[in-house]
Write an enzyme that holds these catalytic residues in place. Sequence first.
Site, mmCIF file in Angstrom:
data_model
loop_
_atom_site.group_PDB
_atom_site.id
_atom_site.type_symbol
_atom_site.label_atom_id
_atom_site.label_comp_id
_atom_site.label_asym_id
_atom_site.label_seq_id
_atom_site.Cartn_x
_atom_site.Cartn_y
_atom_site.Cartn_z
ATOM 1 C CD1 TRP A 127 48.633 37.040 36.459
ATOM 2 C CD2 TRP A 127 47.267 36.458 38.411
ATOM 3 N NE1 TRP A 127 47.681 38.109 36.845
ATOM 4 C CE2 TRP A 127 47.006 37.855 37.819
ATOM 5 C CE3 TRP A 127 46.635 35.654 39.229
ATOM 6 C CZ2 TRP A 127 45.807 38.257 38.333
ATOM 7 C CZ3 TRP A 127 45.487 36.259 40.036
ATOM 8 C CH2 TRP A 127 45.080 37.507 39.312
ATOM 9 C CG ASP A 208 44.050 31.023 38.000
ATOM 10 O OD1 ASP A 208 42.937 31.147 37.418
ATOM 11 O OD2 ASP A 208 44.903 32.097 38.384
ATOM 12 C CB ALA A 210 42.313 32.853 34.244
ATOM 13 C CE LYS A 243 42.126 37.779 31.081
ATOM 14 N NZ LYS A 243 42.322 37.882 32.447
HETATM 15 C C1 LMR Z 1 46.806 39.479 33.205
HETATM 16 O O1 LMR Z 1 47.545 38.486 33.657
HETATM 17 O O2 LMR Z 1 47.234 40.289 32.431
HETATM 18 C C2 LMR Z 1 45.308 39.534 33.374
HETATM 19 O O3 LMR Z 1 45.048 38.230 34.087
HETATM 20 C C3 LMR Z 1 45.027 40.716 34.103
HETATM 21 C C4 LMR Z 1 45.407 40.876 35.587
HETATM 22 O O4 LMR Z 1 44.401 41.252 36.551
HETATM 23 O O5 LMR Z 1 46.609 40.699 35.802
#
Ligand code: LMR
Length: 394
Positions: A127, A208, A210, A243
């Site tokens: 990410w 992480d 999420a 989410k």
């Molecule tokens: C994403 O990866 O699209 C989500 O986790 C939103 C973000 O904050 O980037």
Amino acid sequence: MFEHLRPQPEDPILALMDRYRADPRTDKIDLGVGVYRNSQGVTPVMQAVKTAERQLVDGQDSKGYTGLAGDPAFIDAMAELVLGDVVAADRVAGAGTVGGTGAVRQGLELIRLARPGVTVHIPDPSWPNHRAILQAMGMAVKTYRYFDAEANGLDMTGLLEDLRAVPAGDVVLLHGCCHNPTGADPSDAQWQEIVATLKAAQVTALIDLAYLGFGDGIAEDAFSTRLMVQELGEVIVAVSCSKNFGLYRERAGVVLVTAADADARAVVQGNLATLNRLAYSFPADHGARVVEMILNSSALRAEWATELSEMRGRINSLRGELAAALQAETGSDQYAFLAVQRGMFSRLTATPDQIRTLRDDHGIYIIGDGRMNMAGLSKEDIPRLARAIAEVCA
Ligand code: LMR
């Protein structure tokens, strides 16, 4: 003083969100930011959340402060949801945070406090905000191999090789499930190998988490986290409720830390509370309290689990349909990986030019590295999307 400020680089995900909003085309397709959409194209408020919110409004008689770590019942409920019974409660510290991003940030703040100068190893790719936060905090960041773009799957050999080379005492960040951006997760057997490698390397895991429940189920998706807690002892888990509870804008998250024993836990807990105090004093309460009410009511919890499983089922069936449509369009099974991968995202192997053409000529919004939000698709858009990908990326 502001003349010294430099413009900040765009966040690739949020910049695309703005570009999509500004596009006047009515048939545009948004596969950018990670939000779930139902068959009507709406990111719904879950029924269990609605019910809990009504109960909360009716029953709440004070908006007075909670504790610095937030509502303890929320932390306990999340610890139980994520960790199950693999660790004694008196070893688990936790603090409410501002969403999953806040949990990552506070987890890293704790790590920096405990071990200044430590290097954090993140998967390649990860990410984008992981690296951005680490750099903003002035922390050392390195990558380890994770994804084989040719094979559209995990690069297990490269991953293990790189993890073996991580110096003892460093931190390794792992995506507990539903890897963002690739959707390529290790199997349970592969997780066992990864965790054995982390243990031998004597490193600390920062997980992480999420997308718990968006892959194969709560217990299935928590497998790697629970294994790491059992095998490594000291683990930091950054958990998001955005989410799986659909609470995106409420910013409900928690950082959980398993300490060596109850005494160590007390010190960690105090440090987490102080870190919250330094950042924002008290974490937001509304979303956290709604989550706690759902998890602690057997009726609401069952309703939530059903809704979550419907969301998961929808994402997985969209994955299957897009893979089949691409199979039909291209006559090859090069996109079969879409049906196998898990979570919101998969990554299309495409050049920046191809991504731009998809956006400019077809109104299809995909993140620059090829990441597609499968949970943002609608069934109706699949034939057009498959045709466009086959045409542009052939
Ligand atoms: C994403 O990866 O699209 C989500 O986790 C939103 C973000 O904050 O980037």
